[in-house]
Write a protein that holds these residues in place. Structure first.
Motif, PDB file in Angstrom:
ATOM      1  N   ILE A   1      54.167  69.479  41.912  1.00 43.32           N
ATOM      2  CA  ILE A   1      52.831  70.460  41.586  1.00 43.32           C
ATOM      3  C   ILE A   1      52.129  70.120  40.258  1.00 43.32           C
ATOM      4  O   ILE A   1      51.080  70.093  40.078  1.00 43.32           O
ATOM      5  CB  ILE A   1      53.528  71.902  41.518  1.00 43.32           C
ATOM      6  N   ASP A   2      53.344  69.943  39.220  1.00 48.42           N
ATOM      7  CA  ASP A   2      52.517  69.723  37.804  1.00 48.42           C
ATOM      8  C   ASP A   2      51.818  68.275  38.005  1.00 48.42           C
ATOM      9  O   ASP A   2      50.634  68.147  37.194  1.00 48.42           O
ATOM     10  CB  ASP A   2      53.721  69.263  36.805  1.00 48.42           C
ATOM     11  N   GLN A   3      51.909  67.257  38.653  1.00 43.43           N
ATOM     12  CA  GLN A   3      51.315  66.213  38.729  1.00 43.43           C
ATOM     13  C   GLN A   3      50.045  66.381  39.493  1.00 43.43           C
ATOM     14  O   GLN A   3      49.066  65.837  39.135  1.00 43.43           O
ATOM     15  CB  GLN A   3      52.037  64.814  39.770  1.00 43.43           C
ATOM     16  N   ILE A   4      50.020  67.010  40.543  1.00 45.39           N
ATOM     17  CA  ILE A   4      48.786  67.513  41.099  1.00 45.39           C
ATOM     18  C   ILE A   4      47.718  68.321  40.411  1.00 45.39           C
ATOM     19  O   ILE A   4      46.946  68.058  40.304  1.00 45.39           O
ATOM     20  CB  ILE A   4      49.056  68.235  42.492  1.00 45.39           C
ATOM     21  N   LEU A   5      48.447  69.166  39.419  1.00 50.59           N
ATOM     22  CA  LEU A   5      47.555  69.841  38.655  1.00 50.59           C
ATOM     23  C   LEU A   5      46.897  69.135  37.323  1.00 50.59           C
ATOM     24  O   LEU A   5      45.923  69.399  36.922  1.00 50.59           O
ATOM     25  CB  LEU A   5      48.332  71.148  38.246  1.00 50.59           C
ATOM     26  N   ASN A   6      47.866  67.929  37.027  1.00 51.75           N
ATOM     27  CA  ASN A   6      47.260  67.109  36.256  1.00 51.75           C
ATOM     28  C   ASN A   6      46.543  65.959  36.391  1.00 51.75           C
ATOM     29  O   ASN A   6      45.902  65.164  35.902  1.00 51.75           O
ATOM     30  CB  ASN A   6      48.601  66.519  35.289  1.00 51.75           C
ATOM     31  N   GLY A   7      46.133  65.981  37.788  1.00 53.10           N
ATOM     32  CA  GLY A   7      45.100  65.241  38.318  1.00 53.10           C
ATOM     33  C   GLY A   7      45.708  63.774  38.638  1.00 53.10           C
ATOM     34  O   GLY A   7      45.033  62.870  39.007  1.00 53.10           O
ATOM     35  N   ASN A   8      46.995  63.675  38.713  1.00 56.38           N
ATOM     36  CA  ASN A   8      47.538  62.280  38.802  1.00 56.38           C
ATOM     37  C   ASN A   8      48.920  62.225  39.766  1.00 56.38           C
ATOM     38  O   ASN A   8      49.827  61.313  39.958  1.00 56.38           O
ATOM     39  CB  ASN A   8      47.969  61.685  37.675  1.00 56.38           C
ATOM     40  N   GLY A   9      48.940  63.163  40.702  1.00 53.80           N
ATOM     41  CA  GLY A   9      49.929  63.169  41.776  1.00 53.80           C
ATOM     42  C   GLY A   9      49.405  62.319  43.091  1.00 53.80           C
ATOM     43  O   GLY A   9      48.226  62.170  43.452  1.00 53.80           O
ATOM     44  N   GLU A  10      50.352  61.965  43.791  1.00 56.62           N
ATOM     45  CA  GLU A  10      50.339  61.035  44.931  1.00 56.62           C
ATOM     46  C   GLU A  10      50.197  62.367  46.239  1.00 56.62           C
ATOM     47  O   GLU A  10      51.354  62.911  46.139  1.00 56.62           O
ATOM     48  CB  GLU A  10      51.382  60.114  45.156  1.00 56.62           C
ATOM     49  N   ILE A  11      49.263  62.280  47.001  1.00 60.79           N
ATOM     50  CA  ILE A  11      49.356  63.243  47.907  1.00 60.79           C
ATOM     51  C   ILE A  11      49.637  62.267  49.262  1.00 60.79           C
ATOM     52  O   ILE A  11      48.540  61.575  49.376  1.00 60.79           O
ATOM     53  CB  ILE A  11      47.950  63.889  48.020  1.00 60.79           C
TER      54      ILE A  11
ATOM     55  N   THR B   1      39.051  60.294  48.700  1.00 65.27           N
ATOM     56  CA  THR B   1      40.353  60.742  48.106  1.00 65.27           C
ATOM     57  C   THR B   1      40.190  61.366  46.824  1.00 65.27           C
ATOM     58  O   THR B   1      40.845  62.284  46.771  1.00 65.27           O
ATOM     59  CB  THR B   1      41.137  59.202  47.902  1.00 65.27           C
ATOM     60  N   ALA B   2      39.285  61.095  45.977  1.00 69.45           N
ATOM     61  CA  ALA B   2      39.428  61.682  44.533  1.00 69.45           C
ATOM     62  C   ALA B   2      38.684  63.020  44.820  1.00 69.45           C
ATOM     63  O   ALA B   2      39.284  64.027  44.222  1.00 69.45           O
ATOM     64  CB  ALA B   2      38.380  60.933  43.554  1.00 69.45           C
ATOM     65  N   ARG B   3      37.716  63.120  45.616  1.00 69.30           N
ATOM     66  CA  ARG B   3      37.127  64.636  46.087  1.00 69.30           C
ATOM     67  C   ARG B   3      38.482  65.313  46.694  1.00 69.30           C
ATOM     68  O   ARG B   3      38.424  66.508  46.152  1.00 69.30           O
ATOM     69  CB  ARG B   3      36.014  64.322  47.091  1.00 69.30           C
ATOM     70  N   ALA B   4      39.003  64.850  47.607  1.00 65.14           N
ATOM     71  CA  ALA B   4      40.120  65.748  48.277  1.00 65.14           C
ATOM     72  C   ALA B   4      41.150  66.108  47.386  1.00 65.14           C
ATOM     73  O   ALA B   4      41.782  67.250  47.230  1.00 65.14           O
ATOM     74  CB  ALA B   4      40.956  64.808  49.660  1.00 65.14           C
ATOM     75  N   LYS B   5      41.421  65.215  46.184  1.00 63.16           N
ATOM     76  CA  LYS B   5      42.716  65.614  45.385  1.00 63.16           C
ATOM     77  C   LYS B   5      41.911  66.738  44.494  1.00 63.16           C
ATOM     78  O   LYS B   5      42.943  67.605  43.967  1.00 63.16           O
ATOM     79  CB  LYS B   5      43.098  64.455  44.474  1.00 63.16           C
ATOM     80  N   ASN B   6      40.793  66.537  44.100  1.00 67.53           N
ATOM     81  CA  ASN B   6      40.060  67.351  43.147  1.00 67.53           C
ATOM     82  C   ASN B   6      40.105  68.920  43.847  1.00 67.53           C
ATOM     83  O   ASN B   6      40.481  69.977  43.187  1.00 67.53           O
ATOM     84  CB  ASN B   6      38.971  66.986  42.549  1.00 67.53           C
ATOM     85  N   ASP B   7      39.726  68.856  44.998  1.00 75.09           N
ATOM     86  CA  ASP B   7      39.384  70.178  45.883  1.00 75.09           C
ATOM     87  C   ASP B   7      41.001  70.762  45.897  1.00 75.09           C
ATOM     88  O   ASP B   7      41.188  71.803  45.820  1.00 75.09           O
ATOM     89  CB  ASP B   7      38.925  69.914  47.114  1.00 75.09           C
ATOM     90  N   LEU B   8      41.949  69.915  46.216  1.00 74.52           N
ATOM     91  CA  LEU B   8      43.269  70.628  46.600  1.00 74.52           C
ATOM     92  C   LEU B   8      43.751  71.135  45.175  1.00 74.52           C
ATOM     93  O   LEU B   8      44.262  72.388  44.831  1.00 74.52           O
ATOM     94  CB  LEU B   8      44.237  69.465  46.936  1.00 74.52           C
ATOM     95  N   ARG B   9      43.486  70.425  43.876  1.00 75.45           N
ATOM     96  CA  ARG B   9      43.804  71.056  42.666  1.00 75.45           C
ATOM     97  C   ARG B   9      43.221  72.232  42.531  1.00 75.45           C
ATOM     98  O   ARG B   9      43.923  73.293  42.024  1.00 75.45           O
ATOM     99  CB  ARG B   9      43.584  69.740  41.697  1.00 75.45           C
ATOM    100  N   ASN B  10      41.780  72.349  42.529  1.00 75.17           N
ATOM    101  CA  ASN B  10      41.319  73.543  42.236  1.00 75.17           C
ATOM    102  C   ASN B  10      41.697  74.490  43.250  1.00 75.17           C
ATOM    103  O   ASN B  10      41.644  75.646  42.690  1.00 75.17           O
ATOM    104  CB  ASN B  10      39.614  73.091  42.566  1.00 75.17           C
ATOM    105  N   GLN B  11      41.967  74.336  44.318  1.00 76.68           N
ATOM    106  CA  GLN B  11      42.539  75.650  45.286  1.00 76.68           C
ATOM    107  C   GLN B  11      43.791  76.045  44.882  1.00 76.68           C
ATOM    108  O   GLN B  11      44.266  77.272  44.998  1.00 76.68           O
ATOM    109  CB  GLN B  11      42.520  75.078  46.914  1.00 76.68           C
ATOM    110  N   MET B  12      44.843  75.024  44.346  1.00 74.92           N
ATOM    111  CA  MET B  12      46.011  75.387  44.052  1.00 74.92           C
ATOM    112  C   MET B  12      45.917  76.365  42.506  1.00 74.92           C
ATOM    113  O   MET B  12      46.639  77.435  42.514  1.00 74.92           O
ATOM    114  CB  MET B  12      46.921  74.046  43.654  1.00 74.92           C
TER     115      MET B  12
END
Length: 64
Positions: free
Chosen positions: A52-62, A16-27
């Motif tokens: 969007i802000d939450q995801i980019l800050n690393g604390n969004g629920e996806i 989950t952490a890896r997927a969130k980080n990958d999504l953040r980096n791609q965004m």
């Protein structure tokens, strides 16, 4: 091989952490490469700028 529930939970958390980080980096890369902003990306993805802000800050629920 996963031997017990604790190991399964650990592996799931890592994935989950890896997927969130990958999504953040791609965004971030998409915004930079296309000269767009968070508002335009939010509109294109049909989500709020706050999400969007939450995801980019690393604390969004996806969720899918």
């Amino acid at each position: 091989m996963i031997r017990n529930r604790r190991e399964l939970e650990s592996v799931a958390a890592q994935w989950t952490a890896r997927a969130k980080n990958d999504l953040r980096n791609q965004m971030i890369a998409f915004i930079e490469q296309n000269g767009t902003n968070e508002g335009e990306l939010a509109d294109a993805l049909a989500i709020s700028v706050d999400e969007i802000d939450q995801i980019l800050n690393g604390n969004g629920e996806i969720s899918l």
